[in-house]
Design a protein around this motif. Structure first.
Motif, short mmCIF file in Angstrom:
data_model
loop_
_atom_site.label_atom_id
_atom_site.label_comp_id
_atom_site.label_asym_id
_atom_site.label_seq_id
_atom_site.Cartn_x
_atom_site.Cartn_y
_atom_site.Cartn_z
N ASN A 163 0.84 -1.20 0.00
CA ASN A 163 0.00 0.00 0.00
C ASN A 163 0.87 1.26 0.00
OD1 ASN A 163 -2.54 -1.27 2.36
ND2 ASN A 163 -2.17 -1.74 0.20
N GLU A 164 1.88 1.26 0.86
CA GLU A 164 2.74 2.44 1.00
C GLU A 164 3.63 2.62 -0.23
OE1 GLU A 164 4.75 1.82 4.69
OE2 GLU A 164 3.05 2.52 5.89
N LEU A 165 4.04 1.51 -0.85
CA LEU A 165 4.82 1.63 -2.08
C LEU A 165 3.96 2.26 -3.18
CD1 LEU A 165 7.31 1.16 -3.82
CD2 LEU A 165 6.51 -1.19 -4.23
N GLY A 166 2.72 1.83 -3.28
CA GLY A 166 1.81 2.44 -4.26
C GLY A 166 1.62 3.92 -4.01
N ASP A 167 1.48 4.31 -2.73
CA ASP A 167 1.34 5.73 -2.39
C ASP A 167 2.60 6.50 -2.78
OD1 ASP A 167 -1.17 5.21 -1.36
OD2 ASP A 167 -0.47 5.11 0.74
N PHE A 168 3.78 5.92 -2.53
CA PHE A 168 5.04 6.56 -2.89
C PHE A 168 5.11 6.80 -4.40
CE2 PHE A 168 9.31 5.66 -4.64
CZ PHE A 168 9.99 6.79 -4.19
N LEU A 169 4.75 5.81 -5.16
CA LEU A 169 4.80 5.94 -6.61
C LEU A 169 3.85 7.04 -7.09
CD1 LEU A 169 4.87 2.16 -7.63
CD2 LEU A 169 6.81 3.75 -7.62
N LYS A 170 2.64 7.05 -6.55
CA LYS A 170 1.63 8.00 -7.00
C LYS A 170 1.97 9.43 -6.58
CE LYS A 170 -3.36 8.83 -6.89
NZ LYS A 170 -4.67 8.32 -6.41
N GLN A 171 2.47 9.60 -5.36
CA GLN A 171 2.66 10.93 -4.80
C GLN A 171 4.04 11.53 -5.12
OE1 GLN A 171 1.86 10.39 -0.62
NE2 GLN A 171 -0.21 9.57 -1.02
N LYS A 172 5.07 10.66 -5.26
CA LYS A 172 6.42 11.20 -5.38
C LYS A 172 7.12 10.85 -6.70
CE LYS A 172 7.47 11.52 -0.45
NZ LYS A 172 8.47 11.21 0.62
N CYS A 173 6.45 10.12 -7.58
CA CYS A 173 7.08 9.73 -8.85
C CYS A 173 6.18 10.09 -10.04
CB CYS A 173 7.38 8.23 -8.86
SG CYS A 173 8.43 7.69 -7.50
N PRO A 174 5.78 11.36 -10.13
CA PRO A 174 4.91 11.74 -11.26
C PRO A 174 5.63 11.60 -12.59
CG PRO A 174 5.72 13.70 -10.13
CD PRO A 174 6.14 12.52 -9.28
N HIS A 175 4.83 11.33 -13.63
CA HIS A 175 5.35 11.21 -15.00
C HIS A 175 6.43 10.12 -15.09
CE1 HIS A 175 3.11 14.88 -15.45
NE2 HIS A 175 3.91 15.51 -14.61
N SER A 176 6.22 9.05 -14.36
CA SER A 176 7.20 7.96 -14.29
C SER A 176 6.55 6.64 -14.71
CB SER A 176 7.78 7.81 -12.88
OG SER A 176 8.48 8.97 -12.48
N GLU A 177 7.39 5.65 -14.92
CA GLU A 177 6.95 4.27 -15.12
C GLU A 177 7.55 3.42 -14.02
OE1 GLU A 177 8.22 3.03 -18.95
OE2 GLU A 177 6.94 4.44 -20.04
N ALA A 178 6.75 2.55 -13.44
CA ALA A 178 7.23 1.65 -12.40
C ALA A 178 7.05 0.21 -12.85
CB ALA A 178 6.47 1.88 -11.09
#
Length: 382
Positions: free
Chosen positions: A329-344
């Motif tokens: 859950n927290e990894l998903g939040d990190f990606l959404k909130q702190k990695c804009p315009h990115s691919e994971a």
């Protein structure tokens, strides 16, 4: 004695991890080989000696490359022993000072047990040496100089020489490992599947001992997979050409590039993991240019316009934990909130853990991590 099969047809077999067969076949083609077909956990290919040496030095996805010595119908242990004695010049392949080992696999055949088949082949090899030298070479399954592969399926036997002598996932950079390290060939597969080519910086926010970072560095800088491993058992191949091998090495090494600063970055919550990752990276050319930070991913600053490739822990790998879902859950939040315009690209233990990211997966692919079937998910963050 007759010429060995690989000498007649220049055909070889690459063993690969399950689910990576298609990608390994593509890689072999890129290295100059003619791909003849894919089978579960393997690729058949044909090539000249120079291309074979390039495959052994540069392939990131092949785990073993096997040169076929002989093949024959095999309905009994006596016939296995007889043909192995008569048709292979074992004393011409290696000498008494060198240790040998055998990997055997038997299925759907009159000979029922792999270990027993391997013992028959071992006896044939040792008796060949006794006949000529009145002595036998040492057998060592842990540290052999030369490794043979015996495969019997539906009463048809193949005996191969393993050209690397060890699994080719052993790059040589791993000086130490964290808990449940990712195998190097699988990490290389993640890099390849992501399509990352250095146009955006790469981040692994849970880097552990740094396997993904090491494989990313080798990919970006064109560092040959066997750069630290050397020629292995290839020298035992009849008609091995050391000058051609050095030419292939020289050309591949000459293509190594220097990465831009900040192009590859990793972090981990554990200080020991960061120390291990640094030691492993420093074994490789330009490894010191990879940025490492001790930090939980939740505390990292923003990383916009990045490619994130990571292998979070999952219960089967490190022991079941009640907090594993929360971690995702927290990894998903990190990606959404702190990695804009990115691919994971996230290697998850199963489909349920993909859903725990609470982000829409662009695609999901099944990948084998050892005996575990995992899900590798691509997520596009806008």
């Amino acid at each position: 004695m007759e010429n060995y099969e690989y000498q007649k047809h220049q055909k070889y077999f690459a063993q690969v991890a399950g689910t990576l067969e298609k990608h390994a076949a593509q890689e072999l083609g890129e290295l100059g080989a003619e791909v003849l077909g894919e089978v579960p956990r393997g690729v058949r290919f044909q090539c000249d000696s120079e291309t074979l040496y390039r495959v052994l030095y540069c392939s990131r996805l092949a785990q073993r490359v096997l040169a076929p010595l002989i093949s024959f119908n095999c309905h009994s242990d006596k016939y296995l022993y007889k043909l192995a004695r008569e048709r292979i010049d074992w004393t011409g392949l290696f000498d008494l000072s060198q240790k040998f080992a055998i990997e055997s696999n038997v299925s759907a055949s009159q000979i029922k047990h792999s270990l027993y088949a391997g013992q028959i082949l071992k006896d044939a090899i040792c008796d060949s040496f006794r006949d000529k030298f009145q002595a036998r070479p040492d057998f060592s399954s842990s540290a052999p100089d030369i490794l043979f592969n015996l495969h019997i399926h539906e009463n048809f036997a193949n005996i191969y020489l393993d050209l690397a002598g060890i699994s080719m996932h052993k790059r040589g950079y791993r000086k130490a490992a964290a808990d449940a390290p990712l195998q190097e060939t699988l990490a290389a597969g993640l890099i390849r599947l992501s399509g990352w080519n250095g146009e955006k910086p790469l981040l692994d926010p849970m880097c552990g001992s740094g396997t993904i970072l090491c494989e990313a560095l080798m990919h970006l800088c064109k560092i040959p997979a066997a750069y630290l491993r050397g020629e292995g058992a290839l020298r035992f191949l009849p008609h091995f050409d050391p000058l051609l091998w050095q030419k292939v090495k020289r050309e591949a090494d000459g293509a190594i590039q220097i990465p831009e600063t900040g192009m590859i970055k990793g972090s981990d919550i554990d200080e020991i993991n960061i120390e291990i990752a640094r030691e492993n990276l420093n074994s490789l050319p330009h490894g010191r240019l990879v940025e490492l930070r001790q930090s939980p991913f939740q505390s990292l600053p923003e990383h916009p316009n990045h490619v994130i490739i990571t292998n979070p822990p999952y219960g089967v790998r490190i022991g079941e934990t009640k907090s594993i879902g929360l971690l995702y859950n927290e990894l998903g939040d990190f990606l959404k909130q702190k990695c804009p315009h990115s691919e994971a690209y996230v290697l998850c233990g199963n489909a349920t853990l993909v859903s725990e990211l609470r982000l829409r997966a662009h695609w999901k692919k099944n990948l084998k991590n050892g005996d575990i079937t995992t899900k590798f998910a691509k997520i596009v963050i806008k």
